[in-house]
Write an enzyme that holds these catalytic residues in place. Sequence first.
Site, short mmCIF file in Angstrom:
data_model
loop_
_atom_site.label_atom_id
_atom_site.label_comp_id
_atom_site.label_asym_id
_atom_site.label_seq_id
_atom_site.Cartn_x
_atom_site.Cartn_y
_atom_site.Cartn_z
CG ASP B 109 -1.85 -1.19 1.25
OD1 ASP B 109 -2.17 -1.71 0.16
OD2 ASP B 109 -2.24 -1.62 2.34
CD GLU B 211 -9.47 -3.56 -2.77
OE1 GLU B 211 -9.91 -4.54 -3.39
OE2 GLU B 211 -8.71 -3.67 -1.79
CG LEU B 264 -1.57 -12.62 -9.90
CD1 LEU B 264 -0.96 -13.86 -9.27
CD2 LEU B 264 -2.30 -12.98 -11.18
CD GLN B 265 -3.71 -5.48 -6.61
OE1 GLN B 265 -3.55 -4.27 -6.71
NE2 GLN B 265 -4.90 -6.04 -6.79
#
Lengths: 369, 369
Positions: B109, B211, B264-265
């Site tokens: 993040d 998101e 996956l990221q």
Amino acid sequence: MADTRIAGIYGMRYGIEGMLKDELVDLRRQPAGTWSRLLHTPSAALGSCRYKLQEGDPERAIELLRRYNIHYLLYIGGNDSADTAHRLALAAQEQGYELQAISIPKTIDNDLPFTDHCPGYGSAARFIALATMDSSMNTKSIPWHYPVKVIETMGRDSGWLAASSALGKRDDDDPPHIILLPEKPFNTDHFLKQVEAVYRRMGYVIIVAAETIRDEQGKALGAAGQVGQDAFQHPLLSGAAQFLVELVIQRLKLRARFDKPGDLQRMASNSISATDRDEAYLVGQMGVQALLGGESDKMVTLVRHVDPNYYCTTGLVELARVANEQRLMPGEYLDADTMVTQAFFDYALPLIGDPLPHHAKLEKIRVEL
Amino acid sequence: MADTRIAGIYGMRYGIEGMLKDELVDLRRQPAGTWSRLLHTPSAALGSCRYKLQEGDPERAIELLRRYNIHYLLYIGGNDSADTAHRLALAAQEQGYELQAISIPKTIDNDLPFTDHCPGYGSAARFIALATMDSSMNTKSIPWHYPVKVIETMGRDSGWLAASSALGKRDDDDPPHIILLPEKPFNTDHFLKQVEAVYRRMGYVIIVAAETIRDEQGKALGAAGQVGQDAFQHPLLSGAAQFLVELVIQRLKLRARFDKPGDLQRMASNSISATDRDEAYLVGQMGVQALLGGESDKMVTLVRHVDPNYYCTTGLVELARVANEQRLMPGEYLDADTMVTQAFFDYALPLIGDPLPHHAKLEKIRVEL
């Protein structure tokens, strides 16, 4: 290209759909660096189409080929493309235009008949295998957070891509634990029992589902979920993965979520299988050779040899036999339940290039005081 | 480890949550090959937790540390982990137990304050940048099929990850065309106008959405879409991407779909940035040095240098200043509309390792007759 019969090399932007719009690209006049870059560029750079020939189209196509004095045609793609090439070959014959048309197989769906496999599949299978290994690490790192994960794959009516998720499995406990293939009708109760059993044994469950799985009435799971409405009072486009996630949450009261790599599975430029890339080159090369050898109305096929190591040569098959036929996964690759057999591993592992990595697993060796 | 004060190296399975369950792993007794494999294994292999310390937990933790004679603690993670390390340091002090606790930054993040960036971000940013380049190729290959694509990224309340989707952009027309960041409230009409404008100019639109984007009332877009019902008459879990896709379909009558790479990221083992990996090693190493140097209750930070090439050294910052503070994207990285500035490129490009590939683009040079 030493053959003096080939005066120009033209590319079809957007396949036959582009050609019918008279959009041919001069491939000899591309900027420096284009061809070396193509080695790590998704083949989508060539353009694509989803166009079924309409009445009058074949005649119009022949007219255009005549105008450009094109007598050799290599048409790259899957089942629909093979059909297009076949129909162009027929139309040329009917009109007395000298055209040799050869179809070059290329589809991540791997569902063309008569070829051992299709260029494109090896790289997409590598992506799915690695994505399943990698993405599962998150679930394993904290299983109680979201114990159930669904990964949705493409693959049209065949399970080749979903099945490739197993290729990183080194033992039974490795993910995926359940693979849902279009070849096997989905049964809700059986599925939930399986999920519960794996959850009890492992504490988490990794499920790979083809986006096209259907229930026993042949209805797509995604469509079955479409009774919902969104903020606009329109049916929500619920995919197979989302449907399964909802099912697990509601019926098993387990937290679940999904990954949907989408187009990335057919485009990931860092998951290219070297074997796949070499074979894509090979089928193109042999397509040119077939044209120069006088062949037409055929598709290049890959022919597998194992003596003792894997390699492929090529063959040719009549397009009339190929067009619009789908090759689903044969029974010998599917086990009685929801996993694939050793025969599938033997088939698919050579296609994905370098061996998949082994991820480190910390052994749960307690500290002794 | 030459320092004789370190008698054992233990790992915490599942972080503090595992430790409170007395689950320490002996890192000296791992099978051969474990450490070299860790170089290409997602760090999730170490286990993770989402656990906020409850009353009594710090005391219980100190008790366990005392039992194992542990006086050095390196705690790896983001904001919550920094808070946990801080609280353990305070508890040890209160109880007169000699403990040095150092927090090691690690979060995709990238939202920890006082550090130039966070290990983990560079690799995740590389994944998102490459995924945007690759996945867009599909849309570009046949724009009229699904002209609008939304790619959903993670990133909690900050837009660092969504912004990284721009790193493969070499000119204005390259994707993504619209980036939706949590730092900027979402406005439906403005968004639709933008989509329409890009569609008119380009024939397709690539949108990257975090998101966690929220509307002007602070309501998550995913939640706003949750008025729908699924087959079980339960609200459908609609994410930001799905909401945007529905919006485009309904309001602009354009075909749209989304990719959701999901876990996956943060896990893709073939998108690791070499710079990121080296820096992850560096902050761990400097954490050990800080402990041996007598430091405690601090977080290791990365300090950027550019003279003339990028490199990082490390620093230390008081955990009391770090814990639970989020660093959002600064204004200088955001342009007036929905794109990032050159300052962001300068910031982020060195973090993602090797230069991103250039995909081949066939020039639309028409054949001359």
